[in-house]
Write a protein that holds these residues in place. Structure first.
Motif, PDB file in Angstrom:
ATOM      1  N   LEU A  20       0.848  -1.181   0.000  1.00 47.48           N
ATOM      2  CA  LEU A  20       0.000   0.000   0.000  1.00 47.48           C
ATOM      3  C   LEU A  20       0.882   1.227   0.000  1.00 47.48           C
ATOM      4  O   LEU A  20       2.064   1.164   0.308  1.00 47.48           O
ATOM      5  N   LEU A  21       0.265   2.367  -0.304  1.00 47.54           N
ATOM      6  CA  LEU A  21       0.973   3.630  -0.139  1.00 47.54           C
ATOM      7  C   LEU A  21       0.068   4.627   0.543  1.00 47.54           C
ATOM      8  O   LEU A  21      -1.152   4.540   0.481  1.00 47.54           O
ATOM      9  N   VAL A  22       0.687   5.549   1.228  1.00 45.36           N
ATOM     10  CA  VAL A  22       0.001   6.694   1.811  1.00 45.36           C
ATOM     11  C   VAL A  22       0.867   7.911   1.536  1.00 45.36           C
ATOM     12  O   VAL A  22       2.100   7.830   1.597  1.00 45.36           O
ATOM     13  N   CYS A  23       0.228   9.018   1.171  1.00 47.05           N
ATOM     14  CA  CYS A  23       0.937  10.258   0.888  1.00 47.05           C
ATOM     15  C   CYS A  23       0.721  11.219   2.042  1.00 47.05           C
ATOM     16  O   CYS A  23      -0.419  11.469   2.445  1.00 47.05           O
ATOM     17  N   ILE A  24       1.835  11.762   2.579  1.00 41.55           N
ATOM     18  CA  ILE A  24       1.774  12.675   3.722  1.00 41.55           C
ATOM     19  C   ILE A  24       2.480  13.968   3.361  1.00 41.55           C
ATOM     20  O   ILE A  24       3.615  13.960   2.865  1.00 41.55           O
ATOM     21  N   ASP A  25       1.817  15.073   3.621  1.00 43.00           N
ATOM     22  CA  ASP A  25       2.366  16.407   3.384  1.00 43.00           C
ATOM     23  C   ASP A  25       3.642  16.577   4.205  1.00 43.00           C
ATOM     24  O   ASP A  25       3.661  16.301   5.410  1.00 43.00           O
ATOM     25  N   ARG A  26       4.694  17.041   3.565  1.00 45.51           N
ATOM     26  CA  ARG A  26       5.965  17.228   4.271  1.00 45.51           C
ATOM     27  C   ARG A  26       5.877  18.304   5.344  1.00 45.51           C
ATOM     28  O   ARG A  26       6.696  18.331   6.262  1.00 45.51           O
ATOM     29  N   ALA A  27       4.887  19.191   5.268  1.00 46.88           N
ATOM     30  CA  ALA A  27       4.713  20.232   6.285  1.00 46.88           C
ATOM     31  C   ALA A  27       3.923  19.733   7.495  1.00 46.88           C
ATOM     32  O   ALA A  27       3.843  20.432   8.507  1.00 46.88           O
ATOM     33  N   ALA A  28       3.359  18.540   7.428  1.00 42.82           N
ATOM     34  CA  ALA A  28       2.577  17.995   8.544  1.00 42.82           C
ATOM     35  C   ALA A  28       3.488  17.720   9.735  1.00 42.82           C
ATOM     36  O   ALA A  28       4.620  17.239   9.577  1.00 42.82           O
ATOM     37  N   PRO A  41      10.023  11.209  -2.317  1.00 40.53           N
ATOM     38  CA  PRO A  41       9.537  12.584  -2.399  1.00 40.53           C
ATOM     39  C   PRO A  41       8.658  12.746  -3.639  1.00 40.53           C
ATOM     40  O   PRO A  41       8.957  12.198  -4.699  1.00 40.53           O
ATOM     41  N   ALA A  42       7.567  13.500  -3.480  1.00 44.15           N
ATOM     42  CA  ALA A  42       6.647  13.744  -4.598  1.00 44.15           C
ATOM     43  C   ALA A  42       6.002  15.110  -4.380  1.00 44.15           C
ATOM     44  O   ALA A  42       5.057  15.232  -3.600  1.00 44.15           O
ATOM     45  N   GLY A  43       6.529  16.130  -5.030  1.00 44.92           N
ATOM     46  CA  GLY A  43       6.001  17.476  -4.847  1.00 44.92           C
ATOM     47  C   GLY A  43       6.116  17.896  -3.398  1.00 44.92           C
ATOM     48  O   GLY A  43       7.182  17.780  -2.795  1.00 44.92           O
TER      49      GLY A  43
END
Length: 166
Positions: A49-57, A124-126
């Motif tokens: 699975l994948l989950v995307c997390i904002d780097r500013a979180a 990293p992605a955006g």
């Protein structure tokens, strides 16, 4: 050619998404969690699975160092839990029933389903990081009435309507 960010957001809000709470423990054992809709199946074999997390979180760093995480799929009646974990100004685990999973990641009581993953890589992605995880253990509610997940659609919480097939 530049794609307008507001247009892109409006378009992507038309994609219905399941609401989850993704959890992990940092190296000191502190639990972390956030509400996420950017969760996706990657592979059946091996199960990933994948989950995307904002780097500013605030929880980004702890997730990056944790080595494992859990995805808790919320039921349609758990909107309050979704809002709770989306809030940045609270101790997210103080008033929530949960237990340690096999990987140490918190598993929320009453979730529709959960899956625990070992972090395989972080990409990293955006403005986000993609956390790719290999599923190691999980479970789902067996109750026939607990079939409906909590969804987000066009910036609002949404529910599935059960209809008989002809």
């Amino acid at each position: 050619m530049t794609f307008d960010a507001r247009t892109f957001r409006r378009i992507m809000r038309s994609l219905a998404a399941g609401v989850t709470v993704v959890t992990a423990r940092d190296r000191q054992g502190r639990p972390w969690g956030l509400t996420a809709t950017a969760v996706c199946l990657v592979s059946w074999e091996p199960p990933m699975l994948l989950v995307c997390i904002d780097r500013a979180a605030e929880c980004h760093g702890p997730f990056a160092e944790a080595g494992s995480f859990a995805i808790n799929v919320l039921r349609e009646d758990q909107e309050d839990l979704s809002r709770h974990f989306a809030n940045t100004d609270v101790d997210k685990f103080a008033a929530v029933a949960w237990k340690d999973g096999g990987t140490g990641a918190p598993i929320l009581d009453g979730a529709l389903a959960h899956v625990e993953c070992r972090t395989a890589s972080c990409l990293p992605a955006g403005d986000h990081t993609i956390f790719l995880g290999t599923a190691v253990v999980g479970g789902a509610m067996a109750d026939a009435d607990a079939w409906a997940p909590l969804l987000r659609f066009r910036g609002e919480y949404a529910r599935l309507a059960r209809q008989a097939l002809s």
